[in-house]
Design a protein around this motif. Structure first.
Motif, short mmCIF file in Angstrom:
data_model
loop_
_atom_site.label_atom_id
_atom_site.label_comp_id
_atom_site.label_asym_id
_atom_site.label_seq_id
_atom_site.Cartn_x
_atom_site.Cartn_y
_atom_site.Cartn_z
N PHE A 93 0.85 -1.20 0.00
CA PHE A 93 0.00 0.00 0.00
C PHE A 93 0.89 1.26 0.00
O PHE A 93 0.70 2.18 -0.78
CB PHE A 93 -0.90 -0.02 1.24
CG PHE A 93 -1.82 1.17 1.35
CD1 PHE A 93 -3.09 1.15 0.77
CD2 PHE A 93 -1.44 2.31 2.04
CE1 PHE A 93 -3.93 2.25 0.88
CE2 PHE A 93 -2.28 3.41 2.15
CZ PHE A 93 -3.52 3.37 1.57
N ALA A 133 -2.29 -3.20 2.79
CA ALA A 133 -1.59 -2.40 3.81
C ALA A 133 -1.18 -3.39 4.89
O ALA A 133 -1.97 -3.72 5.78
CB ALA A 133 -2.51 -1.31 4.36
N LEU A 134 0.06 -3.88 4.79
CA LEU A 134 0.43 -5.06 5.59
C LEU A 134 0.66 -4.77 7.07
O LEU A 134 0.85 -5.69 7.85
CB LEU A 134 1.67 -5.71 4.98
CG LEU A 134 1.41 -6.42 3.64
CD1 LEU A 134 2.67 -7.01 3.07
CD2 LEU A 134 0.35 -7.51 3.80
N CYS A 161 6.35 5.35 8.94
CA CYS A 161 5.54 5.61 7.75
C CYS A 161 4.65 6.84 7.97
O CYS A 161 4.07 7.01 9.04
CB CYS A 161 4.69 4.39 7.44
SG CYS A 161 3.56 4.68 6.07
N PHE A 210 1.98 7.48 6.09
CA PHE A 210 0.69 7.29 5.42
C PHE A 210 -0.35 6.58 6.30
O PHE A 210 -1.32 6.03 5.79
CB PHE A 210 0.89 6.51 4.11
CG PHE A 210 1.82 7.21 3.17
CD1 PHE A 210 1.59 8.52 2.79
CD2 PHE A 210 2.96 6.59 2.69
CE1 PHE A 210 2.45 9.19 1.94
CE2 PHE A 210 3.83 7.23 1.84
CZ PHE A 210 3.58 8.54 1.47
N GLY A 211 -0.11 6.58 7.62
CA GLY A 211 -1.04 5.90 8.53
C GLY A 211 -2.45 6.45 8.47
O GLY A 211 -3.42 5.75 8.75
S1 SF4 Z 1 1.10 2.78 8.30
FE1 SF4 Z 1 2.19 2.76 6.37
S2 SF4 Z 1 3.38 0.89 6.42
FE2 SF4 Z 1 1.84 0.69 7.99
S3 SF4 Z 1 0.17 -0.35 7.00
FE3 SF4 Z 1 -0.25 1.82 6.80
S4 SF4 Z 1 0.65 2.38 4.84
FE4 SF4 Z 1 1.48 0.42 5.40
#
Ligand code: SF4
Length: 868
Positions: free
Chosen positions: A597, A826-827, A856, A858-859
């Motif tokens: 993701f 989104a692992l 990250c 993009f949370g």
């Molecule tokens: S916070 Fe970032 S790395 Fe973790 S699942 Fe969401 S997009 Fe992926």
């Protein structure tokens, strides 16, 4: 014309029109300064009088030349001492002192200021000039109404009133109407006082000023009338902002001096001349909304500082040249280049005196830019203040008579140049609510009064000349009666009663429990007078409220609360979407495996976390600097094989390069980081010494050279720090993280080393992956799982790089397969099964990498940042 005079009228008076008049024609409400200006204008005595800061600076050379009771302290804080002496002289002169000396102190003060008034007159000198000129002139008004006790005025003001009376002006004492208050408000000044808590008198003790402002604005908004007769005493920008939020008329209360960002330019321009320039100050200059550095250039240069915090780094110079080249007009380009060279030239060595000539140059530069820039603005008010600041600063430099300024004195002069400048209001002054600066300006009945900042901190304690009993006796004998501080406060206390006697319906005393800076705050001293008249102290509780009591029900609007987005594992790509072809790198592939993701959002969606202009933290800068110097060292040392030559080269490199890259380490206080950097460089070089055998064939060493190849069905490229050819090997320089790098080698998850090794194998057509190692600069350790290739290295047993590469290929294949089916995961989000907590290569040879959600940005897109 009639003059209404009180020393409390500086911030206006209420009511602004007396009841029997429809408008203000023929009437002026003035404080001392206003009264003096009217007389001076009429008598032709006007001029540009120097601000207090310039007067103080002009006195400093005299104080340094003449010995006196100030001599010891003037060496430490010349401007402050000069300002204090002038304040004392002013206080004495206002009471009629003309330099008579009883004690050595008074004699010295008289001598040092004897010739001063001609060139730098203060208010008392101006008042004397008016008194001298008055007998020969007619007076432009017929009546003066004095508010406040005549006896509390200084002698010169009383003389002025007497002179005016002698010239036929009627002097009357201002009177206040009898106002019929009610309830607690009416009874609170009686003794004894038994509060009822009827809401007519409230002490608002909200937690802080922001909350208090919200309370006041909400209360006023809920009243639902035209706010006629509502007076606010001593408002500030916090209250004004709250009034604006509630769509109420704002008051035009003065903001903070820092609201006018133009005033920050001069101090920052001056700062830029120190060698080395402080990158923090340069960044401040570049981040201002309007600066002599145009925005298209300022943003790029600020970016440079976030990588290498120093003016004049290679990155800075190349960025400057590139951005200037985008200007099509040669003249514009040359003009701007010249201006930037003048701004960022840094000819003044830190610790030495700052030359007055350099200050004058910088003032000229600023003024000439500001003249051009201000021509086209709609409201030039802020620019006028900037010009005034420049003018003040120029005069301060000139009157001080110095050719060079120590850093501390220069800072103080810059502060003083901005003192007493008009401060712009954040919000306009609108009709509706009435604002007055002091309770003493409440001249008639107000329906509601809000006394903002009803706190101890808001009371100015009078500072009087510390006169000895002998001096007091002598001064009294020559007609100079100095008031005691207590008497001055008493006169002030008379004005404090007015809101209680002139309010008819409700008086709100706003005294938050904490001040704007968060410290504890206490109610105004006048509250003690109310307290004293209440025999039963618990009864007072009904007057002290955390929120304003109101008969009008406050309307509550319940807003619909939207649910926060839930975190989500599976996301679908739109049908028409295709991922663009791109050259992958070890970093992008690492991201793809950790969280597809994030990979899609970042690399396909080209979405990057927001950035703010900031300098790198010292620890980060230390790592970057040592990494850079090691790489430079290796590059420069290609022909050098002797260890002694390496050491000399390293020292030379540090002295040449480090100040151009990491200026904070060369500023006062940066010594510790400079030493750390030198030590870390020595440790790193020692480690390189242990690898000499591998580095013997310097001609075959490639430093930070990109190796392009093919992998994962497309282009793949990476830039290893060191690539060797004979025999082939990879060395990756890392500042720290020895334990995590060791673990990655033990577990077969060193994906970056495997990627570089694969690229080298492909580029050199090798049979198998070459060996690879980490060189940890902080500790000087070399980590590898192929010890025979790196003598002296720490050997970490684990899967081969070949196995890591294969695991990488498998994991990429798996992620790409899902994305091909439009599924993007989104692992970091699933609870069952949870994401891997550590990187690992499983028995089936598949690589599993921890998503690293903590790093990250993009949370909020995948929903993880909202929990749930
Ligand atoms: S916070 Fe970032 S790395 Fe973790 S699942 Fe969401 S997009 Fe992926």
């Amino acid at each position: 014309m009639k003059i209404l005079f009180s020393r409390f009228f500086e911030g206006g008076a209420y009511p602004s029109v007396t009841e029997d008049r429809p408008c203000l024609l023929g009437e002026a409400r003035v404080d001392g300064g206003g009264f003096l200006r009217i007389l001076e204008t009429h008598l032709g005595l006007t001029g540009r009088y120097p601000p207090p800061a310039v007067r103080a600076a002009a006195l400093v050379p005299l104080l340094e030349k003449q010995k006196g009771f100030w001599s010891a302290s003037v060496r430490e804080a010349p401007l402050q001492v000069a300002a204090r002496l002038l304040a004392w002289r002013e206080e004495l002169a206002m009471q009629g002192w003309t330099g008579q000396g009883a004690s050595p102190r008074l004699k010295e003060l008289a001598a040092v200021t004897a010739d001063f008034p001609q060139a730098f007159p203060g208010p008392s000198d101006r008042l004397r000039a008016v008194l001298e000129a008055l007998p020969d002139h007619a007076v432009p008004f017929t009546e003066v109404e004095l508010f406040g006790r005549r006896e509390s005025l200084p002698l010169l003001w009383r003389c002025l009133l007497d002179t005016l009376r002698a010239k036929g002006v009627t002097i009357t004492a201002g009177t206040y109407p009898k106002v019929a208050g009610r309830g607690d408000l009416k009874a609170c000044l009686d003794r004894p006082f038994a509060p009822k808590g009827d809401g007519t008198l409230q002490l608002l003790r909200s937690p802080g000023p922001m909350d208090a402002a919200e309370q006041v604005a909400a209360w006023l908004a809920a009243l639902g009338d035209d706010l006629e007769g509502t007076v606010i005493i001593g408002a500030d920008a916090i209250l004004d902002e709250a009034l604006h939020r509630f769509h109420l008329p704002t008051l035009g209360a003065a903001g903070e001096p820092s609201d006018n960002s133009l005033l920050q330019i001069l101090p920052l321009l001056v700062e830029c001349a120190w060698q080395p320039p402080d990158p923090g100050k340069v960044l401040e200059l570049l981040s201002l909304p309007v600066t002599p550095v145009p925005p298209f250039l300022a943003a790029s240069l600020a970016d440079c500082l976030s990588t290498w915090p120093a003016v004049g780094s290679d990155l800075w110079n190349s960025t400057l040249a590139d951005r200037l080249a985008t200007l099509s007009e040669k003249d514009d380009r040359e003009r701007l280049k010249e201006r930037l060279e003048a701004i960022f030239a840094s000819p003044v060595k830190r610790g030495s005196a700052y030359p007055a000539a350099e200050l004058q140059n910088r003032l000229l530069l600023l003024e000439s830019w500001a003249h051009g820039r201000s021509r086209n603005v709609e409201d030039p008010t802020d620019w006028h203040v900037l010009f005034q600041q420049c003018e003040n600063f120029r005069r301060l430099i000139e009157v001080s008579g110095k050719r060079g300024f120590p850093e501390q004195l220069l800072r103080r002069l810059l502060e003083q140049a901005a003192e007493d400048l008009p401060v712009a209001s954040r919000r306009p002054s609108c009709a509706g609510l009435t604002y007055i600066g002091h309770p003493g300006a409440l001249l008639g009945p107000a329906r509601r009064t809000v006394w903002w900042n009803f706190t101890t901190a808001a009371v100015a304690i009078p500072r009087v000349f510390p006169v000895s009993p002998g001096e007091r006796r002598f001064l009294r004998n020559v007609g100079v009666e100095l008031p005691e501080a207590g008497a001055l406060l008493e006169a002030e206390a008379v004005a404090w009663r007015l809101p209680f006697t002139q309010t008819t319906e409700t008086l709100i005393l706003v005294s938050p429990q904490t001040g704007p800076a968060g410290g504890e705050s206490f109610p105004h001293p006048f509250w003690d007078e109310i307290l004293a008249s209440v025999p039963r102290k618990p009864a007072l509780a009904c007057l002290t409220v955390p929120g304003i009591l109101s008969k009008q029900a406050l309307k509550t609007v319940r807003k619909k609360v939207e649910a926060l987005p839930a975190k989500r594992l599976d996301w679908s790509l739109p049908r028409q979407a295709t991922l663009p072809e791109r050259t992958e790198s070890p970093t992008s592939i690492d991201t793809l495996i950790r969280c597809p993701f994030r990979y899609v959002v970042q690399y396909a969606g080209r979405t990057w976390p927001g950035r703010t202009a900031a300098l790198p933290a010292e620890e980060t800068l230390l790592g970057d600097l040592v990494h850079f110097l090691v790489a430079e060292f290796l590059k420069s040392g290609k022909r050098t094989r002797k260890k002694e030559d390496w050491e000399a080269l390293a020292r030379q490199l540090f002295d040449e390069q480090a100040p151009r890259l990491a200026a904070p380490f060369f500023l006062p206080g940066g010594e510790i980081w400079r030493t750390k950097a030198q030590q870390a460089l020595a440790v790193a070089l020692k480690a390189i010494g242990s690898l000499r055998q591998e580095l013997e064939g310097f001609e075959t060493v490639h430093l930070e050279e990109e190796i392009a190849g093919k992998a994962f069905g497309g282009a793949f490229a990476g830039t290893p720090d060191v690539a060797l050819d004979q025999p082939p090997a990879i060395i990756d320089l890392k500042w720290g993280g020895q334990s995590s790098r060791s673990q990655s080698l033990r577990r077969g998850t060193a994906t970056q080393l495997a990627s570089y090794a694969f690229l080298l194998k492909q580029a050199r057509r090798l049979e198998e992956l070459p060996p690879a190692a980490y060189l940890i600069l902080q500790t000087g350790r070399v980590l590898t799982n192929v010890p025979e290739a790196f003598p002296g290295a720490i050997c970490l047993e684990g899967p081969s790089l070949e196995a890591t590469w294969k695991g990488l290929e498998k994991a990429v294949g798996e992620r790409r397969g899902k994305i091909g089916n439009r599924l993007v995961q989104a692992l970091g989000t699933p609870e069952e099964p949870p994401p891997p907590t550590e990187d690992q290569l499983d028995e089936a040879g598949m690589l599993h990498l921890h998503p690293r959600c903590e790093w990250c940005a993009f949370g909020r897109l995948c929903g993880l940042a909202y929990g749930g």
